[in-house]
Design a protein around this motif. Sequence first.
Motif, PDB file in Angstrom:
ATOM      1  N   SER A 142      11.690  -2.749  -4.387  1.00 29.49           N
ATOM      2  CA  SER A 142      10.986  -3.118  -3.115  1.00 29.49           C
ATOM      3  C   SER A 142      10.425  -2.189  -2.363  1.00 29.49           C
ATOM      4  CB  SER A 142      11.938  -4.436  -2.681  1.00 29.49           C
ATOM      5  OG  SER A 142      12.506  -3.609  -1.853  1.00 29.49           O
ATOM      6  N   GLU A 143      10.070  -0.573  -2.743  1.00 27.50           N
ATOM      7  CA  GLU A 143       9.984   0.539  -1.973  1.00 27.50           C
ATOM      8  C   GLU A 143       8.059   0.115  -2.559  1.00 27.50           C
ATOM      9  OE1 GLU A 143      12.507   3.890  -1.378  1.00 27.50           O
ATOM     10  OE2 GLU A 143      13.426   2.567  -2.515  1.00 27.50           O
ATOM     11  N   SER A 144       8.010   0.518  -1.389  1.00 26.81           N
ATOM     12  CA  SER A 144       5.751   0.912  -2.111  1.00 26.81           C
ATOM     13  C   SER A 144       5.595   2.060  -0.695  1.00 26.81           C
ATOM     14  CB  SER A 144       5.289   0.039  -2.290  1.00 26.81           C
ATOM     15  OG  SER A 144       4.751  -0.819  -1.400  1.00 26.81           O
ATOM     16  N   PHE A 145       4.308   2.478  -0.711  1.00 27.11           N
ATOM     17  CA  PHE A 145       3.378   3.220   0.177  1.00 27.11           C
ATOM     18  C   PHE A 145       2.040   3.613  -0.730  1.00 27.11           C
ATOM     19  CE2 PHE A 145       5.852   6.286  -2.439  1.00 27.11           C
ATOM     20  CZ  PHE A 145       5.139   7.193  -2.391  1.00 27.11           C
ATOM     21  N   ILE A 146       1.588   4.335   0.384  1.00 22.62           N
ATOM     22  CA  ILE A 146       0.481   4.312   0.465  1.00 22.62           C
ATOM     23  C   ILE A 146      -0.090   5.549   0.497  1.00 22.62           C
ATOM     24  CG2 ILE A 146      -2.356   4.098   1.128  1.00 22.62           C
ATOM     25  CD1 ILE A 146      -1.606   1.572   2.007  1.00 22.62           C
ATOM     26  N   ASP A 147      -0.447   6.324  -0.777  1.00 21.89           N
ATOM     27  CA  ASP A 147      -0.683   7.901  -1.005  1.00 21.89           C
ATOM     28  C   ASP A 147      -1.655   8.182   0.068  1.00 21.89           C
ATOM     29  OD1 ASP A 147      -0.841   9.955  -1.533  1.00 21.89           O
ATOM     30  OD2 ASP A 147      -1.139   9.848  -3.495  1.00 21.89           O
ATOM     31  N   THR A 148      -1.252   9.633   0.895  1.00 22.54           N
ATOM     32  CA  THR A 148      -2.470   9.676   1.593  1.00 22.54           C
ATOM     33  C   THR A 148      -3.470   9.904   1.499  1.00 22.54           C
ATOM     34  OG1 THR A 148      -1.029  11.511   2.810  1.00 22.54           O
ATOM     35  CG2 THR A 148      -0.825   9.311   4.034  1.00 22.54           C
ATOM     36  N   LYS A 149      -3.709  11.039   0.019  1.00 22.00           N
ATOM     37  CA  LYS A 149      -4.015  11.608  -0.600  1.00 22.00           C
ATOM     38  C   LYS A 149      -5.427  10.659  -1.252  1.00 22.00           C
ATOM     39  CE  LYS A 149      -2.404  15.853  -1.139  1.00 22.00           C
ATOM     40  NZ  LYS A 149      -2.435  17.122  -1.725  1.00 22.00           N
ATOM     41  N   THR A 150      -4.910   9.678  -2.328  1.00 21.91           N
ATOM     42  CA  THR A 150      -5.435   8.681  -3.349  1.00 21.91           C
ATOM     43  C   THR A 150      -5.801   7.067  -2.855  1.00 21.91           C
ATOM     44  OG1 THR A 150      -4.164   8.441  -4.044  1.00 21.91           O
ATOM     45  CG2 THR A 150      -4.676   9.757  -5.427  1.00 21.91           C
ATOM     46  N   VAL A 173      -1.645   2.266  -3.993  1.00 20.67           N
ATOM     47  CA  VAL A 173      -0.343   1.802  -3.568  1.00 20.67           C
ATOM     48  C   VAL A 173       0.744   2.324  -4.925  1.00 20.67           C
ATOM     49  CG1 VAL A 173       1.007   0.418  -3.326  1.00 20.67           C
ATOM     50  CG2 VAL A 173      -0.978   0.228  -2.440  1.00 20.67           C
ATOM     51  N   ILE A 174       1.383   3.206  -3.848  1.00 21.05           N
ATOM     52  CA  ILE A 174       2.495   3.133  -4.852  1.00 21.05           C
ATOM     53  C   ILE A 174       3.783   2.798  -5.248  1.00 21.05           C
ATOM     54  CG2 ILE A 174       3.653   5.714  -5.668  1.00 21.05           C
ATOM     55  CD1 ILE A 174       1.097   6.113  -5.820  1.00 21.05           C
ATOM     56  N   VAL A 175       4.310   2.415  -5.318  1.00 19.44           N
ATOM     57  CA  VAL A 175       5.429   1.863  -6.251  1.00 19.44           C
ATOM     58  C   VAL A 175       6.700   2.469  -6.687  1.00 19.44           C
ATOM     59  CG1 VAL A 175       6.611  -0.849  -7.167  1.00 19.44           C
ATOM     60  CG2 VAL A 175       4.295  -0.558  -6.774  1.00 19.44           C
ATOM     61  N   VAL A 176       8.025   2.326  -6.454  1.00 13.73           N
ATOM     62  CA  VAL A 176       9.265   3.063  -6.534  1.00 13.73           C
ATOM     63  C   VAL A 176      10.103   2.620  -7.968  1.00 13.73           C
ATOM     64  CG1 VAL A 176      10.978   4.232  -6.203  1.00 13.73           C
ATOM     65  CG2 VAL A 176       9.291   4.428  -4.587  1.00 13.73           C
ATOM     66  N   TYR A 177      10.317   2.790  -8.978  1.00 10.24           N
ATOM     67  CA  TYR A 177      10.935   2.545  -9.390  1.00 10.24           C
ATOM     68  C   TYR A 177      12.361   3.961  -9.597  1.00 10.24           C
ATOM     69  CZ  TYR A 177       7.364  -0.266 -12.204  1.00 10.24           C
ATOM     70  OH  TYR A 177       6.272  -1.050 -12.242  1.00 10.24           O
ATOM     71  N   TYR A 178      13.236   2.725 -10.094  1.00 10.03           N
ATOM     72  CA  TYR A 178      14.833   3.352 -10.107  1.00 10.03           C
ATOM     73  C   TYR A 178      15.658   3.482 -11.380  1.00 10.03           C
ATOM     74  CZ  TYR A 178      19.482   4.199  -8.079  1.00 10.03           C
ATOM     75  OH  TYR A 178      21.102   4.791  -8.369  1.00 10.03           O
ATOM     76  N   ASN A 179      16.417   4.204 -12.181  1.00  6.84           N
ATOM     77  CA  ASN A 179      17.115   4.620 -12.919  1.00  6.84           C
ATOM     78  C   ASN A 179      18.418   4.462 -12.049  1.00  6.84           C
ATOM     79  OD1 ASN A 179      18.324   4.466 -15.599  1.00  6.84           O
ATOM     80  ND2 ASN A 179      16.597   5.880 -16.422  1.00  6.84           N
TER      81      ASN A 179
END
Length: 76
Positions: free
Chosen positions: A48-56, A59-65
């Motif tokens: 459920s984690e996501s954030f906005i990349d400050t450079k581009t 939206v960046i979403v986190v995937y977990y193994n």
Amino acid sequence: MMKFVIGYFIIQIVLLIVILLITNKTDKKSHRKYYRPNEVPEGYVKTSESFIDTKTKNVIVVYYNKTTGKRIYVEQ
């Protein structure tokens, strides 16, 4: 005396450039690669984690193994 002052400033500028180059090479965040949504390897689950990349500004979403504990970042 003037040659000494000019030489001193040249050495300082060269030293600053070398330090900046070394810092850029060793900075891990500056070389971060984001995966594309179709490039997510098997075994990774979207969190459920996501954030906005400050450079581009994307939206960046986190995937977990769960088996390895590694996290990857996927650009949406």
